[in-house]
Scaffold this motif. Structure first.
Motif, PDB file in Angstrom:
ATOM      1  N   PHE A  12       0.858  -1.169   0.000  1.00 38.32           N
ATOM      2  CA  PHE A  12       0.000   0.000   0.000  1.00 38.32           C
ATOM      3  C   PHE A  12       0.901   1.228   0.000  1.00 38.32           C
ATOM      4  O   PHE A  12       1.694   1.436   0.904  1.00 38.32           O
ATOM      5  CB  PHE A  12      -0.911   0.018   1.243  1.00 38.32           C
ATOM      6  CG  PHE A  12      -1.634   1.322   1.409  1.00 38.32           C
ATOM      7  CD1 PHE A  12      -2.679   1.662   0.566  1.00 38.32           C
ATOM      8  CD2 PHE A  12      -1.254   2.224   2.379  1.00 38.32           C
ATOM      9  CE1 PHE A  12      -3.339   2.868   0.701  1.00 38.32           C
ATOM     10  CE2 PHE A  12      -1.905   3.440   2.525  1.00 38.32           C
ATOM     11  CZ  PHE A  12      -2.952   3.757   1.680  1.00 38.32           C
ATOM     12  N   TRP A  13       0.818   2.024  -1.035  1.00 35.85           N
ATOM     13  CA  TRP A  13       1.614   3.230  -1.152  1.00 35.85           C
ATOM     14  C   TRP A  13       0.728   4.428  -0.805  1.00 35.85           C
ATOM     15  O   TRP A  13      -0.174   4.768  -1.554  1.00 35.85           O
ATOM     16  CB  TRP A  13       2.161   3.386  -2.567  1.00 35.85           C
ATOM     17  CG  TRP A  13       3.115   2.298  -2.948  1.00 35.85           C
ATOM     18  CD1 TRP A  13       2.827   1.176  -3.651  1.00 35.85           C
ATOM     19  CD2 TRP A  13       4.494   2.222  -2.624  1.00 35.85           C
ATOM     20  NE1 TRP A  13       3.949   0.413  -3.791  1.00 35.85           N
ATOM     21  CE2 TRP A  13       4.994   1.040  -3.176  1.00 35.85           C
ATOM     22  CE3 TRP A  13       5.359   3.064  -1.929  1.00 35.85           C
ATOM     23  CZ2 TRP A  13       6.321   0.659  -3.043  1.00 35.85           C
ATOM     24  CZ3 TRP A  13       6.690   2.681  -1.802  1.00 35.85           C
ATOM     25  CH2 TRP A  13       7.152   1.494  -2.355  1.00 35.85           C
ATOM     26  N   PRO A  14       0.993   5.049   0.328  1.00 37.43           N
ATOM     27  CA  PRO A  14       0.165   6.187   0.716  1.00 37.43           C
ATOM     28  C   PRO A  14       0.466   7.405  -0.153  1.00 37.43           C
ATOM     29  O   PRO A  14       1.549   7.513  -0.733  1.00 37.43           O
ATOM     30  CB  PRO A  14       0.584   6.451   2.171  1.00 37.43           C
ATOM     31  CG  PRO A  14       1.985   5.962   2.241  1.00 37.43           C
ATOM     32  CD  PRO A  14       2.060   4.776   1.302  1.00 37.43           C
ATOM     33  N   PRO A  15      -0.472   8.311  -0.258  1.00 38.08           N
ATOM     34  CA  PRO A  15      -0.188   9.544  -0.994  1.00 38.08           C
ATOM     35  C   PRO A  15       0.891  10.348  -0.257  1.00 38.08           C
ATOM     36  O   PRO A  15       0.918  10.394   0.955  1.00 38.08           O
ATOM     37  CB  PRO A  15      -1.523  10.290  -0.995  1.00 38.08           C
ATOM     38  CG  PRO A  15      -2.403   9.604  -0.027  1.00 38.08           C
ATOM     39  CD  PRO A  15      -1.816   8.264   0.276  1.00 38.08           C
ATOM     40  N   LEU A  16       1.807  10.922  -1.021  1.00 35.56           N
ATOM     41  CA  LEU A  16       2.895  11.704  -0.449  1.00 35.56           C
ATOM     42  C   LEU A  16       2.984  13.045  -1.158  1.00 35.56           C
ATOM     43  O   LEU A  16       2.615  13.175  -2.325  1.00 35.56           O
ATOM     44  CB  LEU A  16       4.233  10.968  -0.621  1.00 35.56           C
ATOM     45  CG  LEU A  16       4.362   9.604   0.049  1.00 35.56           C
ATOM     46  CD1 LEU A  16       5.646   8.913  -0.405  1.00 35.56           C
ATOM     47  CD2 LEU A  16       4.348   9.744   1.558  1.00 35.56           C
ATOM     48  N   VAL A  21       8.293  12.716  -1.865  1.00 27.54           N
ATOM     49  CA  VAL A  21       8.643  11.797  -2.945  1.00 27.54           C
ATOM     50  C   VAL A  21      10.084  12.044  -3.401  1.00 27.54           C
ATOM     51  O   VAL A  21      10.864  11.098  -3.575  1.00 27.54           O
ATOM     52  CB  VAL A  21       7.663  11.938  -4.124  1.00 27.54           C
ATOM     53  CG1 VAL A  21       8.146  11.195  -5.343  1.00 27.54           C
ATOM     54  CG2 VAL A  21       6.279  11.447  -3.724  1.00 27.54           C
ATOM     55  N   LEU A  22      10.450  13.297  -3.592  1.00 26.44           N
ATOM     56  CA  LEU A  22      11.805  13.625  -4.029  1.00 26.44           C
ATOM     57  C   LEU A  22      12.845  13.247  -2.972  1.00 26.44           C
ATOM     58  O   LEU A  22      13.929  12.763  -3.307  1.00 26.44           O
ATOM     59  CB  LEU A  22      11.908  15.101  -4.387  1.00 26.44           C
ATOM     60  CG  LEU A  22      11.093  15.532  -5.614  1.00 26.44           C
ATOM     61  CD1 LEU A  22      11.173  17.045  -5.798  1.00 26.44           C
ATOM     62  CD2 LEU A  22      11.557  14.811  -6.858  1.00 26.44           C
ATOM     63  N   ALA A  23      12.523  13.474  -1.701  1.00 34.89           N
ATOM     64  CA  ALA A  23      13.457  13.140  -0.622  1.00 34.89           C
ATOM     65  C   ALA A  23      13.661  11.630  -0.531  1.00 34.89           C
ATOM     66  O   ALA A  23      14.800  11.152  -0.385  1.00 34.89           O
ATOM     67  CB  ALA A  23      12.955  13.698   0.710  1.00 34.89           C
ATOM     68  N   ILE A  24      12.583  10.858  -0.616  1.00 31.75           N
ATOM     69  CA  ILE A  24      12.695   9.393  -0.561  1.00 31.75           C
ATOM     70  C   ILE A  24      13.478   8.878  -1.756  1.00 31.75           C
ATOM     71  O   ILE A  24      14.332   8.001  -1.628  1.00 31.75           O
ATOM     72  CB  ILE A  24      11.294   8.752  -0.473  1.00 31.75           C
ATOM     73  CG1 ILE A  24      10.659   9.076   0.882  1.00 31.75           C
ATOM     74  CG2 ILE A  24      11.373   7.242  -0.694  1.00 31.75           C
ATOM     75  CD1 ILE A  24       9.197   8.703   0.990  1.00 31.75           C
ATOM     76  N   ARG A  25      13.216   9.426  -2.939  1.00 31.74           N
ATOM     77  CA  ARG A  25      13.951   9.015  -4.131  1.00 31.74           C
ATOM     78  C   ARG A  25      15.443   9.275  -3.955  1.00 31.74           C
ATOM     79  O   ARG A  25      16.283   8.446  -4.295  1.00 31.74           O
ATOM     80  CB  ARG A  25      13.433   9.733  -5.367  1.00 31.74           C
ATOM     81  CG  ARG A  25      14.115   9.243  -6.652  1.00 31.74           C
ATOM     82  CD  ARG A  25      13.634   9.962  -7.849  1.00 31.74           C
ATOM     83  NE  ARG A  25      14.164  11.334  -7.846  1.00 31.74           N
ATOM     84  CZ  ARG A  25      14.267  12.086  -8.921  1.00 31.74           C
ATOM     85  NH1 ARG A  25      13.823  11.654 -10.080  1.00 31.74           N
ATOM     86  NH2 ARG A  25      14.760  13.299  -8.853  1.00 31.74           N
ATOM     87  N   GLU A  26      15.802  10.420  -3.399  1.00 29.88           N
ATOM     88  CA  GLU A  26      17.210  10.755  -3.176  1.00 29.88           C
ATOM     89  C   GLU A  26      17.861   9.765  -2.220  1.00 29.88           C
ATOM     90  O   GLU A  26      18.986   9.310  -2.451  1.00 29.88           O
ATOM     91  CB  GLU A  26      17.339  12.190  -2.637  1.00 29.88           C
ATOM     92  CG  GLU A  26      18.760  12.638  -2.419  1.00 29.88           C
ATOM     93  CD  GLU A  26      19.572  12.725  -3.702  1.00 29.88           C
ATOM     94  OE1 GLU A  26      20.810  12.592  -3.617  1.00 29.88           O
ATOM     95  OE2 GLU A  26      18.982  12.910  -4.793  1.00 29.88           O
TER      96      GLU A  26
END
Length: 72
Positions: A12-16, A21-26
């Motif tokens: 389950f991917w919650p809305p962010l 999103v950019l911070a997690i990707r980094e």
């Protein structure tokens, strides 16, 4: 010998927010980069071994065992 890939279970991917999103990707990029840097030689050796042609050639006359009940 490498293990087969396992399928990830649905998550389950919650809305962010865009910033999250950019911070997690980094973080994921940096983690992947550090992982590949640390294990580069091991990854290279494993991929080379995986792609190496094997000396074993199957016997073309070794057919299926028709008495095997699991065959049919």
């Amino acid at each position: 010998m490498p293990q087969p890939y396992t399928t990830l279970q649905p998550v389950f991917w919650p809305p962010l927010s865009d910033d999250a999103v950019l911070a997690i990707r980094e973080v994921l990029f940096r983690l992947t980069d550090q992982f590949e840097t640390r294990y580069a030689s091991q990854i290279r050796d494993a991929e080379r071994e995986e792609n190496r042609p094997h000396d074993h050639q199957p016997d073309l006359f070794d057919g299926p065992d028709f008495d095997d009940p699991l065959l049919f």
